[in-house]
Write a protein that holds these residues in place. Sequence first.
Motif, short mmCIF file in Angstrom:
data_model
loop_
_atom_site.label_atom_id
_atom_site.label_comp_id
_atom_site.label_asym_id
_atom_site.label_seq_id
_atom_site.Cartn_x
_atom_site.Cartn_y
_atom_site.Cartn_z
N PRO A 27 3.04 0.09 6.32
CA PRO A 27 3.37 -1.42 6.68
C PRO A 27 2.16 -2.37 7.00
N TRP A 28 2.40 -3.22 6.23
CA TRP A 28 1.28 -4.56 6.54
C TRP A 28 2.00 -5.99 6.71
N SER A 64 5.01 -0.13 12.58
CA SER A 64 6.29 -0.14 13.55
C SER A 64 7.04 1.05 13.00
N SER A 65 6.95 1.14 11.59
CA SER A 65 7.66 2.30 11.16
C SER A 65 7.15 2.54 9.47
N THR A 66 7.53 3.62 8.97
CA THR A 66 7.09 3.98 7.58
C THR A 66 8.07 3.97 6.55
N GLU A 75 0.99 -1.22 0.19
CA GLU A 75 0.36 0.03 0.08
C GLU A 75 0.96 1.15 0.07
N LEU A 76 0.52 1.85 -1.07
CA LEU A 76 1.66 3.28 -1.21
C LEU A 76 0.71 4.60 -1.12
N GLU A 77 1.37 5.72 -0.71
CA GLU A 77 0.77 7.16 -0.84
C GLU A 77 1.84 7.71 -1.84
N VAL A 78 1.20 8.16 -3.01
CA VAL A 78 2.17 8.95 -3.65
C VAL A 78 1.88 10.36 -3.90
N GLU A 79 3.04 11.25 -4.25
CA GLU A 79 2.68 12.36 -4.27
C GLU A 79 3.45 12.89 -5.74
N THR A 80 2.88 13.51 -6.77
CA THR A 80 3.60 14.00 -7.97
C THR A 80 3.70 15.37 -8.04
N HIS A 83 -3.31 -14.89 2.45
CA HIS A 83 -4.12 -13.82 1.77
C HIS A 83 -4.71 -12.58 2.97
N ALA A 84 -4.29 -13.01 4.06
CA ALA A 84 -4.91 -12.08 5.26
C ALA A 84 -3.62 -11.36 5.91
N PHE A 85 -3.77 -10.00 6.09
CA PHE A 85 -2.89 -9.01 6.54
C PHE A 85 -3.46 -8.29 7.67
N PHE A 86 -2.50 -7.67 8.59
CA PHE A 86 -2.75 -6.76 9.53
C PHE A 86 -1.81 -5.45 9.45
N ASN A 87 -2.37 -4.47 9.87
CA ASN A 87 -1.81 -3.23 9.66
C ASN A 87 -0.56 -3.17 10.94
#
Length: 229
Positions: free
Chosen positions: A105-106, A126-128, A31-36, A119-123
């Motif tokens: 982080p997942w 701890s760091s980004t 999972e990403l957050e992008v700024e252009t 196929h199951a994850f949790f958030n």
Amino acid sequence: MEYVIVDKEYGKAGVKLLFASKVGKKHSIKELEVETSLTLASEKDYKYGDNSDIIATDSQKNTVYVLAKQFGVESLEKFGIILANHFITKYPWVLRARVALSQTPWKRIQDPEGVEHNHAFFNSPSSTRIAEVIMDRTRVPKVRSGIRGLTVIKTTQSAFVNFVSDEYRTLPDAEDRIFSTIVTADWSYANISGLDFCKAYSTVESTIIDVFAGPAYNGVYSPSGVNAS
């Protein structure tokens, strides 16, 4: 009235991207957050309201989605280079492209026996992980990586003594104390040819943790509270 535009960068922030891939039954996610952000050769949009050179922020957002679908997301840095190079190559009037990225982080969910779910994850914040790519018309990218919010603590082997003692001091010397800090780290690459960005990131993160904690059974002594800041 004469004036000079000193900063004409514009762009799209907060572009969310969840990239899923799978090998057999095992899925992986990023999972990403992008700024252009783009800097154009012309100032006519600012001076005269002429938008003929403007790549709309909505178009920039859609570009993120299209290129993620086309190339995947091997690492923040490589995807940032792909995006920056796209804007420089496709639009000759773009002088500079800056792409900032952060990764949520997942971790995989595990059953009581420690078996990882397919196929199951949790958030697990701890760091980004962050990255920034800046590319101008020389087409030589400047790549910076970093860590945000890495929170660490140790319950012994930390001291803070013999610091300035004046009329404002109330904190006593502490030969042994609990010590916690939040680590922010940034680094730039001199050469990115053939570089494994994910391995480089893991090496930096593990080095920070190892230097802070020391060996598992006897740790490492920290004589000053500013050592890990």
